[in-house]
Design a protein around this motif. Structure first.
Motif, mmCIF file in Angstrom:
data_model
loop_
_atom_site.group_PDB
_atom_site.id
_atom_site.type_symbol
_atom_site.label_atom_id
_atom_site.label_comp_id
_atom_site.label_asym_id
_atom_site.label_seq_id
_atom_site.Cartn_x
_atom_site.Cartn_y
_atom_site.Cartn_z
ATOM 1 N N SER A 189 0.917 -1.136 -0.094
ATOM 2 C CA SER A 189 -0.130 0.021 -0.005
ATOM 3 C C SER A 189 0.844 1.287 0.016
ATOM 4 C CB SER A 189 -0.902 -0.177 1.169
ATOM 5 O OG SER A 189 -0.189 -0.036 2.351
ATOM 6 N N VAL A 190 0.224 2.350 -0.317
ATOM 7 C CA VAL A 190 0.924 3.628 -0.430
ATOM 8 C C VAL A 190 1.539 4.149 1.048
ATOM 9 C CG1 VAL A 190 0.782 6.260 -0.930
ATOM 10 C CG2 VAL A 190 -0.166 4.264 -2.594
ATOM 11 N N GLU A 191 2.845 4.113 0.968
ATOM 12 C CA GLU A 191 3.367 4.834 2.256
ATOM 13 C C GLU A 191 3.427 6.574 2.503
ATOM 14 O OE1 GLU A 191 5.311 4.462 6.267
ATOM 15 O OE2 GLU A 191 4.141 3.176 5.045
ATOM 16 N N SER A 192 3.761 6.749 1.223
ATOM 17 C CA SER A 192 3.978 8.354 0.926
ATOM 18 C C SER A 192 3.659 8.674 -0.443
ATOM 19 C CB SER A 192 4.897 8.920 1.608
ATOM 20 O OG SER A 192 6.329 8.430 1.191
ATOM 21 N N HIS A 193 3.811 9.857 -0.769
ATOM 22 C CA HIS A 193 3.499 10.194 -2.072
ATOM 23 C C HIS A 193 3.750 11.775 -2.343
ATOM 24 C CE1 HIS A 193 -0.535 11.773 -1.596
ATOM 25 N NE2 HIS A 193 -0.765 10.805 -0.880
ATOM 26 N N GLY A 194 4.202 12.334 -3.574
ATOM 27 C CA GLY A 194 4.223 13.524 -3.547
ATOM 28 C C GLY A 194 5.124 13.998 -5.026
ATOM 29 N N ILE A 195 5.088 15.293 -5.258
ATOM 30 C CA ILE A 195 5.943 15.723 -6.615
ATOM 31 C C ILE A 195 7.060 16.292 -6.490
ATOM 32 C CG2 ILE A 195 5.641 17.335 -8.578
ATOM 33 C CD1 ILE A 195 2.338 16.977 -8.051
ATOM 34 N N GLU A 196 8.207 15.840 -7.108
ATOM 35 C CA GLU A 196 9.351 16.358 -7.207
ATOM 36 C C GLU A 196 9.782 16.767 -8.467
ATOM 37 O OE1 GLU A 196 12.080 13.663 -5.056
ATOM 38 O OE2 GLU A 196 10.593 12.764 -3.987
ATOM 39 N N GLU A 197 11.056 17.279 -8.486
ATOM 40 C CA GLU A 197 11.930 18.039 -9.712
ATOM 41 C C GLU A 197 12.979 17.253 -10.074
ATOM 42 O OE1 GLU A 197 12.618 22.363 -11.748
ATOM 43 O OE2 GLU A 197 12.594 22.153 -9.609
ATOM 44 N N ASP A 198 13.506 17.070 -11.255
ATOM 45 C CA ASP A 198 14.889 16.353 -11.739
ATOM 46 C C ASP A 198 14.796 17.503 -12.882
ATOM 47 O OD1 ASP A 198 16.810 15.219 -12.931
ATOM 48 O OD2 ASP A 198 16.100 13.229 -12.264
#
Length: 128
Positions: free
Chosen positions: A99-108
């Motif tokens: 199951s999902v533990e954490s999520h978010g948007i990041e940049e590369d």
């Protein structure tokens, strides 16, 4: 017994439902991202009395447009991932769940993209 590689394969196969090009680990082209893609990274497992636990990271890469993030698409993929990446199953003689533990948007900036990072807790029942 399910190894960390097996766990990565299970999640990789489940990610086929998103209909995007898939890569395991970071074995994808290292050039700038020009199309959406999904990258699945499996991490090491630890064990205790009842469960072997490990993390799998699923990254949904979306190319930047004129150096700007496509926030609408990133939000859409994040929502889909959080809803879809949750499973219980049986593989090679062992029960698992993730199951999902954490999520978010990041940049590369090197790859000219933003991505949704979804961290999954993958657990394997450690009893027979």
């Amino acid at each position: 017994m399910i190894t960390s590689s097996d766990a990565g394969i299970i999640v990789y196969n489940d990610c086929k439902a998103f209909g995007l090009p898939l890569y395991r680990s970071w074995s994808f082209p290292k050039k700038k991202v020009d199309t959406e893609r999904v990258v699945v990274l499996s991490k090491r497992q630890t064990s205790d009395t009842y469960w072997n636990r490990g993390f799998i990271e699923v990254n949904f890469c979306v190319p930047d447009y004129k150096q700007n993030a496509n926030l609408k698409r990133l939000n859409e993929l994040e929502r889909l991932a959080v809803e879809a990446l949750d499973s219980v199953g049986y593989y090679k003689g062992s029960w698992y769940q993730y199951s999902v533990e954490s999520h978010g948007i990041e940049e590369d900036t090197d790859l000219n993209c933003h991505f949704v990072n979804v961290k999954l807790l993958f657990e394997v029942l450690n009893i027979n």
